[in-house]
Design a protein around this motif. Structure first.
Motif, mmCIF file in Angstrom:
data_model
loop_
_atom_site.group_PDB
_atom_site.id
_atom_site.type_symbol
_atom_site.label_atom_id
_atom_site.label_comp_id
_atom_site.label_asym_id
_atom_site.label_seq_id
_atom_site.Cartn_x
_atom_site.Cartn_y
_atom_site.Cartn_z
ATOM 1 N N PRO A 135 93.009 86.614 -12.602
ATOM 2 C CA PRO A 135 94.688 86.851 -12.452
ATOM 3 C C PRO A 135 95.222 85.743 -12.065
ATOM 4 O O PRO A 135 96.418 85.337 -12.530
ATOM 5 C CB PRO A 135 94.824 88.012 -11.404
ATOM 6 N N SER A 153 97.728 83.575 -14.480
ATOM 7 C CA SER A 153 99.226 83.627 -14.116
ATOM 8 C C SER A 153 99.726 82.270 -14.367
ATOM 9 O O SER A 153 100.710 82.031 -14.695
ATOM 10 C CB SER A 153 99.498 84.057 -12.748
ATOM 11 N N LEU A 166 100.009 81.439 -18.130
ATOM 12 C CA LEU A 166 101.448 81.995 -18.750
ATOM 13 C C LEU A 166 102.631 81.158 -18.320
ATOM 14 O O LEU A 166 103.423 80.797 -18.959
ATOM 15 C CB LEU A 166 101.314 83.465 -18.311
ATOM 16 N N PHE A 167 102.627 80.900 -16.838
ATOM 17 C CA PHE A 167 103.694 80.166 -16.475
ATOM 18 C C PHE A 167 103.985 78.666 -17.219
ATOM 19 O O PHE A 167 104.869 78.337 -17.649
ATOM 20 C CB PHE A 167 103.650 80.030 -14.868
ATOM 21 N N SER A 201 96.663 75.065 -10.514
ATOM 22 C CA SER A 201 98.106 75.202 -10.411
ATOM 23 C C SER A 201 99.039 74.029 -10.612
ATOM 24 O O SER A 201 100.127 74.205 -11.331
ATOM 25 C CB SER A 201 98.404 75.851 -9.067
#
Length: 223
Positions: free
Chosen positions: A107, A111, A114-115, A219
């Motif tokens: 997950p 995420s 997608l961001f 990230s």
């Protein structure tokens, strides 16, 4: 003697459902003395959290996202606590199962992707082509970079699961050989078990650190 060596990692304790996964909830039952009273344990915990915050802050390039270190610090704490709980007798090691580790990595990675693709599409396309690469190799490099990006959550989950299983299997093998050993070798076995348990304690911290650090790096690539 167990019929199957890997049965020690079996999450099923009842025919209909399993209660072993509830070991992950035990970290929510930390005594209130750790945060209500400024004890030595409290200072140690604050020092650990502050150190992890500084580590993650260096890796996060965008100053707007500095507050996201709370997410990765919580992730580190959660994984480390679950790894430690698995070292206690009769407590299920949830971090030794892909169902647990993949539920953490997939997950978060999805995420981030997608961001990145929605908000920084050009930046994400630029990541697929290494700087200064020959034009002839660009199609192959794009395929390689895309594949390495897709398998990231799987590699994170497998790394954590494999390291937890390896140490526990070794402890289980040595423990099963204890009843058949003479008393002279039993003392050596106990010493070996203590040393392995110390090593597993270090592995529990290192693997939680590696998991959270790699997730922080993933990230930072989408910004």
């Amino acid at each position: 003697m167990m019929a199957n060596l890997f049965s020690s990692f079996d999450p099923s304790s009842f025919p209909s459902f399993s209660l072993n996964w509830s070991s992950s909830i035990l970290i929510l039952m930390i005594p209130s003395m750790f945060w209500f009273i400024p004890s030595r344990w409290n200072y140690i915990w604050i020092l650990l959290i502050s150190t992890m915050h500084k580590e993650f802050k260096i890796l996060i390039k965008n100053p707007v996202n500095k507050g996201s270190t709370l997410l990765f610090t919580s992730l580190f704490t959660f994984i480390m606590m679950n790894n430690f709980l698995g070292l206690f007798p009769y407590i299920f090691t949830s971090s030794s199962h892909m169902a647990f580790t993949l539920a953490l990595s997939l997950p978060l990675w999805l995420s981030f992707m997608l961001f990145g693709w929605i908000n920084n599409t050009t930046h994400m396309f630029a990541h697929l082509v290494p700087q200064g690469a020959p034009s002839v190799l660009l199609p192959f490099l794009v395929i390689i970079e895309t594949t390495s990006n897709i398998i990231r959550p799987g590699t994170l989950a497998i790394r954590l699961t494999a390291n937890m299983i390896a140490g526990h299997l070794l402890l289980t093998l040595l423990g099963n050989s204890g009843p058949s050993l003479p008393s002279t070798l039993l003392a050596l076995l106990i010493m070996a078990q203590i040393l392995l348990l110390t090593l597993e304690s270090a592995v529990a911290i290192i693997q939680a650190y590696v998991f959270s650090i790699l997730m922080t790096l993933y990230s930072s690539e989408v910004n």
